[in-house]
Design a protein around this motif. Structure first.
Motif, PDB file in Angstrom:
ATOM      1  N   ALA A  51      14.001 -87.503 -18.160  1.00  0.00           N
ATOM      2  CA  ALA A  51      13.706 -87.145 -19.549  1.00  0.00           C
ATOM      3  C   ALA A  51      12.275 -87.485 -19.916  1.00  0.00           C
ATOM      4  O   ALA A  51      11.604 -86.728 -20.630  1.00  0.00           O
ATOM      5  N   THR A  94      17.170 -91.055 -20.170  1.00  0.00           N
ATOM      6  CA  THR A  94      17.706 -89.991 -19.322  1.00  0.00           C
ATOM      7  C   THR A  94      19.226 -89.987 -19.280  1.00  0.00           C
ATOM      8  O   THR A  94      19.846 -88.922 -19.280  1.00  0.00           O
ATOM      9  N   TRP A  98      21.729 -86.660 -20.147  1.00  0.00           N
ATOM     10  CA  TRP A  98      22.842 -86.102 -19.376  1.00  0.00           C
ATOM     11  C   TRP A  98      24.159 -86.194 -20.144  1.00  0.00           C
ATOM     12  O   TRP A  98      24.967 -85.272 -20.119  1.00  0.00           O
ATOM     13  N   PRO A 140      23.177 -85.076 -11.181  1.00  0.00           N
ATOM     14  CA  PRO A 140      22.155 -85.471 -12.155  1.00  0.00           C
ATOM     15  C   PRO A 140      21.190 -86.519 -11.590  1.00  0.00           C
ATOM     16  O   PRO A 140      21.616 -87.539 -11.050  1.00  0.00           O
ATOM     17  N   ASN A 184      18.321 -89.307 -12.283  1.00  0.00           N
ATOM     18  CA  ASN A 184      17.787 -90.171 -13.334  1.00  0.00           C
ATOM     19  C   ASN A 184      16.304 -90.475 -13.117  1.00  0.00           C
ATOM     20  O   ASN A 184      15.495 -90.295 -14.014  1.00  0.00           O
ATOM     21  N   CYS A 193      18.890 -79.031 -10.611  1.00  0.00           N
ATOM     22  CA  CYS A 193      18.927 -80.267 -11.393  1.00  0.00           C
ATOM     23  C   CYS A 193      17.842 -80.277 -12.460  1.00  0.00           C
ATOM     24  O   CYS A 193      18.104 -80.579 -13.634  1.00  0.00           O
ATOM     25  N   ALA A 251      18.443 -80.023 -16.518  1.00  0.00           N
ATOM     26  CA  ALA A 251      17.921 -81.088 -17.373  1.00  0.00           C
ATOM     27  C   ALA A 251      16.979 -80.523 -18.428  1.00  0.00           C
ATOM     28  O   ALA A 251      17.025 -80.935 -19.599  1.00  0.00           O
ATOM     29  N   TYR A 273      19.075 -78.789 -21.113  1.00  0.00           N
ATOM     30  CA  TYR A 273      19.676 -79.796 -21.984  1.00  0.00           C
ATOM     31  C   TYR A 273      18.621 -80.376 -22.930  1.00  0.00           C
ATOM     32  O   TYR A 273      18.867 -80.565 -24.127  1.00  0.00           O
TER      33      TYR A 273
END
Length: 298
Positions: free
Chosen positions: A59, A114, A118, A209, A211, A266, A270, A273
């Protein structure tokens, strides 16, 4: 003369071989500064460009990219897992489920964390609860200074996310992997079959996912590409050499080096999202990032 790079890496089994010299980085004099805890180093990287190469949460990277901070993603996943077990509640509290969270307050370390990215992703995808349906109560600021939290995010004076639950300020809390076994001891997931739900997410999306990944300053990538490639290859070797230390869980399988369909998916998910949640304002051209770093494996 060897190139000199300041490389910030957390202490993981797969980074240890670089730090202790078991896996050398040919032609590069690497300095490995320490940060305990690690998250403040992420803020130093995106605010001050304090390191040449740095471990970076997904993130934070997406927000840095959106803010125009000159760093580039390298195709290395250092930490990852599923996060259906990360949404927790008090065991003695109401048996609230994920679908019940609209209109409620939920604790999270920072809106840009992060794990929260998710969790909010699957919360909308699987239960129809949008990020904007919830008031997010935080204990820390986001790493990227340019970012302004949306109006449904509140800053608490509490020091820890679990404290928000125990003081009954929130109905549920998002806890990262380390916090689940620490401050979150005794809390229970809102998703009763969290492991199965996480596996279903993996099967649906064809990825795990991520991180923490790796970023490099753009000027370092431009001026010292051979040194960057040497660090990347050494880390890839360390990940391969320590494969036996990881199990077959999502967390164990998440650690990888190199672009793949799984890693591309992935980052794309991300980014989707993050945009849905107001963490970033623009889409992410993952193919362009891949082209920029394709020389690493050449």
């Amino acid at each position: 003369m060897s190139a000199q790079l300041k490389v910030m890496l957390g202490n993981h089994p797969h980074t240890r071989p670089l730090k202790d010299g078991t896996v050398p980085v040919p032609g590069v004099d690497c300095q490995y500064p320490e940060s305990t805890p690690l998250p403040p180093a992420f803020a130093r990287m995106v605010r001050d460009l304090a390191y040449d190469i740095c471990e970076m949460p997904m993130a934070t990277y997406l927000q840095a990219l959106d803010a125009g901070i000159p760093v580039t993603l390298l195709p290395v996943v250092l930490v990852g897992s599923t996060h259906h077990r990360s949404l927790t509640r008090l065991p003695e509290g109401p048996e609230i489920g994920p679908a019940d969270l609209a209109g409620h307050r939920v604790g999270v370390r920072a809106y840009g964390q992060t794990t929260g990215l998710w969790v909010r992703g699957w919360l909308q995808e699987e239960y129809g609860v949008k990020s904007s349906d919830v008031t997010w109560v935080t204990t820390e600021d986001v790493h990227v200074a340019q970012y302004v939290n949306p109006p449904n995010v509140e800053r608490s004076k509490a020091e820890r996310v679990a404290d928000l639950l125990r003081s009954h300020d929130v109905s549920a809390a998002v806890l990262g992997p380390k916090a689940i076994g620490g401050q979150g001891a005794g809390l229970v997931p809102l998703v009763a079959d969290a492991e199965q739900a996480g596996q279903a997410w993996i099967e649906r999306h064809g990825t795990i996912p991520a991180n923490h990944l790796l970023v490099v300053r753009d000027d370092v990538l431009r001026d010292s590409p051979d040194a960057v490639r040497a660090v990347y290859r050494a880390l890839a070797q360390a990940i391969a050499d320590t494969a036996g230390e990881r199990d077959d869980s999502p967390a164990g399988r998440a650690v990888t080096a190199g672009w793949s369909l799984r890693l591309t998916a992935c980052v794309e998910i991300a980014a989707q999202y993050a945009r849905e949640q107001g963490l970033i304002g623009q889409g992410v051209d993952v193919a362009a990032i891949e082209r920029k770093t394709a020389f690493l494996d050449s």
